[in-house]
Design an enzyme around this catalytic site. Structure first.
Site, PDB file in Angstrom:
ATOM      1  N   HIS A 161       1.287  -0.955  -0.065  1.00 33.16           N
ATOM      2  CA  HIS A 161      -0.349   0.298  -0.309  1.00 33.16           C
ATOM      3  C   HIS A 161       0.538   1.259  -0.080  1.00 33.16           C
ATOM      4  CE1 HIS A 161      -3.121   2.749   1.212  1.00 33.16           C
ATOM      5  NE2 HIS A 161      -4.071   2.375   1.856  1.00 33.16           N
TER       6      HIS A 161
ATOM      7  N   GLU B 255      -0.978   1.718  -4.855  1.00 33.60           N
ATOM      8  CA  GLU B 255      -1.256   0.301  -4.241  1.00 33.60           C
ATOM      9  C   GLU B 255      -0.953  -0.796  -5.294  1.00 33.60           C
ATOM     10  OE1 GLU B 255      -3.720   0.638  -1.360  1.00 33.60           O
ATOM     11  OE2 GLU B 255      -3.770   2.843  -1.471  1.00 33.60           O
TER      12      GLU B 255
HETATM   13  O1  TA6 Z   1      -5.935   1.895   0.129  1.00 36.63           O
HETATM   14  C1  TA6 Z   1      -6.905   2.986  -0.116  1.00 36.63           C
HETATM   15  C2  TA6 Z   1      -7.528   2.494   1.171  1.00 36.63           C
HETATM   16  O2  TA6 Z   1      -8.606   1.610   1.430  1.00 36.63           O
HETATM   17  C3  TA6 Z   1      -8.653   4.074   1.258  1.00 36.63           C
HETATM   18  O3  TA6 Z   1     -10.078   3.411   1.337  1.00 36.63           O
HETATM   19  C4  TA6 Z   1      -8.032   4.164   2.903  1.00 36.63           C
HETATM   20  O4  TA6 Z   1      -9.395   3.788   4.093  1.00 36.63           O
HETATM   21  C5  TA6 Z   1      -7.109   3.968   3.093  1.00 36.63           C
HETATM   22  O5  TA6 Z   1      -7.120   3.226   2.531  1.00 36.63           O
HETATM   23  C6  TA6 Z   1      -6.184   3.760   4.251  1.00 36.63           C
HETATM   24  O6  TA6 Z   1      -6.790   3.034   5.398  1.00 36.63           O
HETATM   25  P1  TA6 Z   1      -5.998   3.081   6.748  1.00 36.63           P
HETATM   26  O7  TA6 Z   1      -6.920   1.862   7.444  1.00 36.63           O
HETATM   27  O8  TA6 Z   1      -4.531   2.897   6.655  1.00 36.63           O
HETATM   28  O9  TA6 Z   1      -6.437   4.364   7.123  1.00 36.63           O
END
Ligand code: TA6
Length: 300
Positions: free
Chosen positions: A170, A274
Site C-alpha cells: 500500500h 498500491e
Molecule cells: O487504499 C485506500 C484505502 O483503502 C482508503 O479507502 C483508506 O481507507 C486508506 O486505504 C487508508 O486506510 P487505513 O486503514 O490505513 O487508514
C-alpha cells in the site's frame, strides 16, 4: 500481541545493513546499496524510507504517524494481508488485515552484489491470527535495495485447507502537489470507485489526474504505472508482477483532516499507488501452494 524485539546483531552487515532504533523506540533495518538508502521497521515489515542517490525521498510518511503497538504507520509501504479494507465477515476487525501491525522477524540479510542488498522478514500464523483468520500460513517479505526498490510479499499455505486472501503493498509516494501530477498506466481500465459507492467505471484514454478525493480499485490490470510529477521534476515508475489490482488513493482535505495520524496540510504532498490483489482478483491458495506479489519502484 507480540512486541517488536530487536533482531540479532548477526543480521548487521558492514556498510550495507545496520540495526537502528527508530520512532517510538521501534527497531528498524537501515539499508545502503547502489547509492540508495532504505529503512524497514520490523513492526509490520514496514518500509518507511527509500532514497536513491542524488534524489529526494520517494516515499511519504506523515509527520503525525504513530509508531507503536497495534497501530499501522501512516505512510511508507504498509503490508496488507490477509484482507483489504474492511473485513467482509466482521467489520469490527482492523481495516486492511493484521500483517501491518504485527512484529515480523528477520529471516536473512544478504549482499547480493556490489550494488544490491536484500533483507527477508517473516511472519507465521499464531493463536492471535487464527482467532481472526483460521488458516495456517507463512508470509515472507523480501526487500532488495539498489538503484531500485524491489518488494515481494510471498504467502505460503502451510495448512491442510485451501484459503483465499487479499493483499497489497500500500505504497505512499511523496509528490510536489497531487493537484499537478498525472498517473499513466491505467488508461481504459475498469475500476471500482469507492468515492461513488463502489460503482464500476472505466478509465478513459487520458492519464489519471486528481481534482478531489480519489479512491479507486483498478481491476484486472498488470500494467506498470508512472507518477509524472512536474513540481518535483521527476517520474516514479511502479512495476509489478503477481498483482492484478492497482489501488489509487488521495484522501484530499476533508478525509485527511479526519485522520489523527495525518497532518491536515499533508494531503497535497502524497499519492498512494498500491500493488494489490483485491476483490475478484483475490488469490486462492491450495495447501502447500504459494503466491508472490511484487512491486518495483524506481525513478524513471
Ligand atoms: O487504499 C485506500 C484505502 O483503502 C482508503 O479507502 C483508506 O481507507 C486508506 O486505504 C487508508 O486506510 P487505513 O486503514 O490505513 O487508514
Amino acid at each position: 500481541m507480540s512486541t517488536t524485539d530487536f533482531p540479532n546483531d548477526s543480521f548487521a552487515i558492514s556498510e550495507a545493513v545496520s540495526i537502528e532504533t527508530g520512532r517510538g523506540g521501534l527497531p528498524y533495518l537501515a539499508l545502503s546499496a547502489g547509492g540508495s538508502s532504505a529503512h524497514i521497521y520490523l513492526h509490520g515489515a514496514h518500509v518507511t524510507h527509500f532514497q536513491p542517490v542524488d534524489a529526494e525521498p520517494v516515499l511519504f510518511v506523515s509527520d503525525e504517524a504513530v509508531f507503536g503497538e497495534g497501530k499501522a504507520i501512516r505512510g511508507g509501504v504498509p503490508v496488507i494481508f490477509p484482507w483489504f479494507g474492511a473485513n467482509d465477515q466482521d467489520p469490527s476487525l482492523p481495516s486492511h488485515g493484521f500483517a501491518r501491525t504485527r512484529a515480523w522477524s528477520v529471516e536473512s540479510t544478504n549482499v547480493l552484489d556490489d550494488r544490491r542488498v536484500q533483507v527477508v522478514l517473516g511472519l507465521r500464523d499464531d493463536e492471535a491470527t487464527r482467532a481472526v483468520w483460521p488458516f495456517a500460513f507463512a508470509a515472507r517479505f523480501s526487500v532488495v535495495l539498489g538503484e531500485t526498490l524491489e518488494m515481494e510479499l510471498r504467502i505460503e499455505n502451510t495448512g491442510d485447507e485451501s484459503f483465499d486472501y487479499e493483499d497489497a503493498l500500500h505504497t505512499y509516494f511523496q509528490v510536489g502537489d497531487v493537484r499537478k501530477i498525472s498517473l499513466t498506466g491505467l488508461e481504459d481500465t475498469e475500476y471500482l470507485d469507492k468515492v461513488n459507492g463502489m460503482q464500476l467505471a472505466r478509465e478513459g484514454a487520458d492519464p489519471v489526474s486528481f481534482k478531489g478525493e480519489t479512491d479507486r480499485v483498478y481491476i484486472d490490470t498488470e500494467s506498470e504505472c508512472v507518477v509524472h510529477d512536474p513540481v518535483m521534476n521527476r517520474r516514479i515508475a511502479i512495476g509489478k508482477s503477481g498483482s492484478r489490482s492497482t489501488v489509487v488513493w488521495n484522501p484530499w482535505a476533508e478525509k485527511s483532516a479526519a485522520f489523527a495520524d495525518f497532518g491536515d496540510d499533508e494531503w497535497p504532498g502524497m499519492v498512494c499507488v498500491e500493488t494489490c490483489n483485491v476483490g475478484r482478483n483475490a488469490i486462492a491458495l491450495a495447501p502447500g501452494a504459494d503466491h508472490a506479489t511484487r512491486a518495483t519502484v524506481q525513478l524513471a
